[in-house]
Design a protein around this motif. Structure first.
Motif, mmCIF file in Angstrom:
data_model
loop_
_atom_site.group_PDB
_atom_site.id
_atom_site.type_symbol
_atom_site.label_atom_id
_atom_site.label_comp_id
_atom_site.label_asym_id
_atom_site.label_seq_id
_atom_site.Cartn_x
_atom_site.Cartn_y
_atom_site.Cartn_z
ATOM 1 N N ASN A 165 0.804 -1.223 0.000
ATOM 2 C CA ASN A 165 0.000 0.000 0.000
ATOM 3 C C ASN A 165 0.837 1.273 0.000
ATOM 4 N N HIS A 166 2.146 1.131 -0.007
ATOM 5 C CA HIS A 166 3.016 2.308 -0.072
ATOM 6 C C HIS A 166 2.810 2.987 -1.439
ATOM 7 N N PRO A 167 2.727 4.315 -1.486
ATOM 8 C CA PRO A 167 2.480 5.006 -2.770
ATOM 9 C C PRO A 167 3.486 4.646 -3.867
ATOM 10 N N SER A 168 4.761 4.496 -3.528
ATOM 11 C CA SER A 168 5.740 4.156 -4.571
ATOM 12 C C SER A 168 5.514 2.738 -5.092
ATOM 13 N N ARG A 169 5.086 1.828 -4.236
ATOM 14 C CA ARG A 169 4.810 0.460 -4.670
ATOM 15 C C ARG A 169 3.586 0.426 -5.572
ATOM 16 N N ARG A 170 2.536 1.146 -5.199
ATOM 17 C CA ARG A 170 1.337 1.203 -6.045
ATOM 18 C C ARG A 170 1.665 1.795 -7.414
ATOM 19 N N GLU A 171 2.498 2.832 -7.456
ATOM 20 C CA GLU A 171 2.897 3.450 -8.720
ATOM 21 C C GLU A 171 3.744 2.476 -9.552
ATOM 22 N N TYR A 172 4.635 1.744 -8.893
ATOM 23 C CA TYR A 172 5.438 0.750 -9.596
ATOM 24 C C TYR A 172 4.544 -0.324 -10.217
ATOM 25 N N ILE A 173 3.596 -0.834 -9.464
ATOM 26 C CA ILE A 173 2.687 -1.864 -9.979
ATOM 27 C C ILE A 173 1.909 -1.331 -11.175
ATOM 28 N N LYS A 174 1.427 -0.109 -11.081
ATOM 29 C CA LYS A 174 0.686 0.504 -12.186
ATOM 30 C C LYS A 174 1.562 0.629 -13.433
ATOM 31 N N ASN A 175 2.806 1.056 -13.261
ATOM 32 C CA ASN A 175 3.675 1.331 -14.408
ATOM 33 C C ASN A 175 4.382 0.114 -14.983
ATOM 34 N N PHE A 176 4.652 -0.905 -14.157
ATOM 35 C CA PHE A 176 5.480 -2.008 -14.643
ATOM 36 C C PHE A 176 4.867 -3.392 -14.489
ATOM 37 N N VAL A 177 3.980 -3.602 -13.566
ATOM 38 C CA VAL A 177 3.440 -4.935 -13.348
ATOM 39 C C VAL A 177 2.119 -5.122 -14.076
#
Length: 189
Positions: A165-177
């Motif tokens: 739920n960390h904002p950087s993790r959510r952004e990573y999932i959106k952009n790369f996963v």
């Protein structure tokens, strides 16, 4: 020369060993780019006056730099620091490392949660995207000299897994996963 990376076999052996799968499964620089890992190969002997390094720093806004000599003789609480580096974590910002001497491994999680081991050697500059689960260790030489680059003042905060739920993790999932990447941001040379 391209960076060396492979899918990793997890086991209880010394974490400083290569941990190849059997059979070995190498990972291409293009595949690393698909998960957001950027790579350059530079000349570490001229890092202080390297125009290519200066261009990368300017283009990406890296205005802070320091050097880390990581070995038992130069780092207080060496074993504890290595344990901390090897604990799976994310950062809110990119992690930028340029290997000047020695060797080490950055392990990053692939889209299907498998570990990819990236062996960095002198001249390898890698950028791990914010939010990617990763860890670091030395290889059996027990020595690496790294340049660390940052945007602005350095932020050293590691957020140990789980951090979904960390904002950087959510952004990573959106952009790369959760997204099929069209084109490659890889800048390998």
């Amino acid at each position: 020369m391209a960076i060396e990376a492979w899918f990793m076999q997890e086991n209880d052996e010394d974490k400083r060993l290569p941990h190849h799968c059997n059979p070995q499964e190498f990972v291409s620089p293009d595949h690393l780019a698909e998960i957001g890992v950027l790579y350059w190969n530079l000349n570490p002997k001229v890092f202080e006056n390297d125009g290519e390094l200066q261009k990368i720093r300017q283009d990406r806004g890296y205005n802070y730099m320091d050097i880390l000599d990581l070995c038992p003789e130069k780092v207080e609480n060496y074993e504890q620091k290595l344990r901390n580096f090897y604990t799976e974590h994310i950062h809110a910002d990119e992690e930028i490392r340029y290997c000047l001497e020695g060797n080490g491994y950055f392990d990053v999680r692939e889209k299907d949660d498998r570990w990819i081991r990236i062996w960095i050697k002198p001249g390898d500059l890698i950028i791990l995207p914010a939010g990617i689960y990763h860890r670091f260790t030395l290889d059996t030489t027990n020595y690496i000299k790294l340049m660390r680059l940052f945007l602005g003042e350095p932020v050293w905060t590691a957020h140990n897994r789980p951090q979904d739920n960390h904002p950087s993790r959510r952004e990573y999932i959106k952009n790369f996963v959760n997204k099929i990447i069209v084109g490659s941001p890889l800048e390998a040379r």
